[in-house]
Design an enzyme around this catalytic site. Structure first.
Site, mmCIF file in Angstrom:
data_model
loop_
_atom_site.group_PDB
_atom_site.id
_atom_site.type_symbol
_atom_site.label_atom_id
_atom_site.label_comp_id
_atom_site.label_asym_id
_atom_site.label_seq_id
_atom_site.Cartn_x
_atom_site.Cartn_y
_atom_site.Cartn_z
ATOM 1 N N GLY A 249 0.810 -1.217 0.000
ATOM 2 C CA GLY A 249 0.000 0.000 0.000
ATOM 3 C C GLY A 249 0.837 1.258 0.000
ATOM 4 C CG ASP A 250 3.529 4.184 1.142
ATOM 5 O OD1 ASP A 250 4.074 4.898 0.277
ATOM 6 O OD2 ASP A 250 3.046 4.650 2.189
#
Ligand SMILES: *[C@@H]1O[C@H](CO)[C@@H](O)[C@H](O)[C@H]1NC(C)=O
Ligand SMILES: *[C@@H]1O[C@H](CO)[C@@H](O)[C@H](O)[C@H]1NC(C)=O
Ligand SMILES: *[C@@H]1O[C@H](CO)[C@@H](O)[C@H](O)[C@H]1NC(C)=O
Ligand SMILES: *[C@@H]1O[C@H](CO)[C@@H](O)[C@H](O)[C@H]1NC(C)=O
Ligand SMILES: *[C@@H]1O[C@H](CO)[C@@H](O)[C@H](O)[C@H]1NC(C)=O
Ligand SMILES: *[C@@H]1O[C@H](CO)[C@@H](O)[C@H](O)[C@H]1NC(C)=O
Ligand SMILES: *[C@@H]1O[C@H](CO)[C@@H](O)[C@H](O)[C@H]1NC(C)=O
Length: 456
Positions: A249-250
């Site tokens: 998620g990054d």
């Protein structure tokens, strides 16, 4: 001679059939099907004149970290061969294994970190950058760490995602592992799942290859996996990533201050932000560089960008990790080729000079003195979501003299609905080749980042 024997062992090991991700957990005492057994490693150690250490999980389910650290720090620290047959090692205390010298680690087991958030926050160790911390310092010279596609580091991250509630850079929330002063080393066929924060950072390291690495951090609750970067490099030279498969998620992989000669080949990135060059210039008055980055044959599914360059503003406001700015330096010779994009959420190519994690991003974009130059994307094809309107968005800072010599060649990107993307938005772009800037007016702060939270 030494190098030759290591090579022979590695070749022998690679020739063995490997098991897949869904292989059942090995039973105690028997290796996963098709993998070498303890005797194989014992004989290999003997024939190479290495100390041999087998670390088995504590039979009562106690903390296995002391035994692993002991093998890597003492009996097998120098010219050792360490075997971690598994199945599961409970990690309940931090590890610092920093002085390995000519060590081979063969890991079949899963290292599983405990979920006591307050304990880990009280013992996490500083990484020396952006207030980041870790629960494992791993360093040395001539280390080979091989997971045979089954060896796993499991950070038990769901408890951390639920605890952070989508807030970035929570103090002392640790990354899983910090490769620190690691030189002339190979990390391969390892799986990193559910990391507590960043999966790993490579700092003060040189000549490291990381091959066939699987990273997956996903949340099953309403809270996201912000800050679960795949890997960040800081103050490191000659680091090669091959065949990475990252779902997170990054930032899929991020280059931060003083990263040089970094390359990525043959990799697949999903759901995160894409490849980050930065953020840079967060520390007031300090100088840093990112030079000679090369990526080839990368596929990105549903990431925000293919790559994005980001610097802080020229005025320092607040302090790292979430505030900052005022740093100087340059990012140069950044090249990506043979890129496939699939439903990207934002512009494939992106640069801006007004990063901020505490809500001010997209303003004060012309004050940074950090220079971005010689950046190229070649042979890029695929799709973006229908609401993306530009191929590239470059908000280059006037105080840095703008961006110089950006190049795009052979770009074929369409919306999912089929219409070809042709627009490029640029502020202060000079010497661009292969694309035309066609923003109508100079715009500021319109890049909406709320759907793509920034990383640390
Ligand atoms: C960052 O670290 C410094 C020094 O340890 C500390 O004073 C500061 O409170 C930390 N900031 C955050 C946001 O964690
Ligand atoms: C990069 O190196 C410079 C010295 O060349 C140093 O001042 C700076 O702190 C380093 N940056 C980082 C992020 O470590
Ligand atoms: C990058 O690699 C080249 C070629 O090996 C080397 O000459 C140069 O010093 C490296 N850059 C840095 C900053 O270490
Ligand atoms: C590109 O990378 C993929 C893995 O993502 C690999 O399967 C493929 O063989 C690579 N292609 C080339 C030409 O090396
Ligand atoms: C970052 O955002 C905070 C909060 O909105 C703001 O006070 C600060 O000035 C911003 N910093 C920069 C460098 O833009
Ligand atoms: C695709 O969507 C855009 C709006 O984002 C629209 O302008 C265009 O006509 C659509 N094209 C097709 C082929 O549906
Ligand atoms: C930015 O995105 C958010 C959430 O997707 C949306 O609510 C907001 O209207 C957008 N703002 C602009 C200026 O497009």
């Amino acid at each position: 001679m030494l190098a030759l024997t290591i090579l022979a062992l590695l070749q022998a090991a690679s020739a063995l059939p490997s098991t897949s991700d869904c292989a059942v957990e090995p039973r105690r005492g028997s290796p996963p099907a098709g993998l070498p057994d303890e005797n194989f490693f014992r004989n290999a150690a003997q024939s190479q004149g290495r100390s041999f250490c087998v670390v088995r999980p504590n039979s009562k389910g106690g903390d296995d970290a002391p035994a692993i650290a002991d093998a890597l720090n003492r009996k097998c620290r120098s010219r050792g061969l360490v075997f971690l047959p598994g199945p599961v090692y409970n990690i309940r205390t931090p590890m610092a294994t920093l002085n390995m010298d000519d060590v081979v680690i063969n890991q079949f087991g899963r290292l599983l970190w405990s979920t006591d958030i307050e304990y880990w926050r009280s013992v996490s160790m500083p990484v020396g950058f952006q207030n980041q911390s870790t629960v494992w310092y791993f360093g040395g010279d001539r280390v080979t760490w091989d997971g045979y596609h089954v060896g796993t580091l499991d950070g038990n991250g769901q408890v951390w995602y639920d605890w952070a509630k989508g807030k970035g850079n929570m103090p002392r929330r640790p990354m899983n592992v910090n490769f620190r002063k690691l030189t002339n080393s190979v990390v391969k066929r390892l799986r990193f799942v559910q990391s507590q924060m960043w999966t790993m950072a490579i700092t003060h390291s040189k000549h490291v290859e990381l091959d066939d690495i699987y990273v997956k951090s996903t949340s099953n609750s309403r809270w996201n996996t912000l800050n679960t970067d795949g890997c960040d490099t800081v103050n490191s030279d000659s680091i090669t990533f091959r065949r990475w498969d990252v779902t997170n998620g990054d930032d899929s992989i991020a280059l931060k201050g003083n990263s040089s000669n970094i390359s990525i080949y043959d990799s697949v990135f999903r759901d995160g932000q894409g490849v980050a060059i930065g953020s840079m210039g967060q520390y007031d008055g300090r100088s840093e560089y990112i030079t000679n980055f090369y990526a080839r044959n990368i596929t990105l599914h549903n990431t925000a960008h293919a790559s994005y360059l980001k610097t802080w503003a020229g005025h320092s406001r607040g302090f790292p990790p979430n505030g900052g700015g005022g740093g100087v330096g340059h990012a140069s010779n950044i090249v990506m080729e043979d890129i496939k994009v699939d439903r990207l959420r934002r512009q494939p190519f992106f640069a801006w000079q007004c990063e901020n994690y505490s809500g001010f991003s997209g303003q004060d974009c012309d004050s940074s003195k950090f220079k971005l130059n010689n950046v190229a994307w070649r042979h890029v094809s695929g799709t973006v979501n229908d609401d993306v309107n530009e191929v590239g968005w470059f908000q280059c800072s006037a105080a840095a003299g703008g961006c110089d010599d950006f190049e795009a060649a052979d770009i074929a990107v369409t919306k999912v609905n089929g219409s070809r993307l042709t627009r490029w938005h640029c502020d202060n772009m000079h010497g661009n080749k292969g694309f035309q800037c066609d923003n109508v007016a100079k715009t500021r702060g319109v890049a909406n980042r709320s759907d793509s939270p920034p990383d640390a």
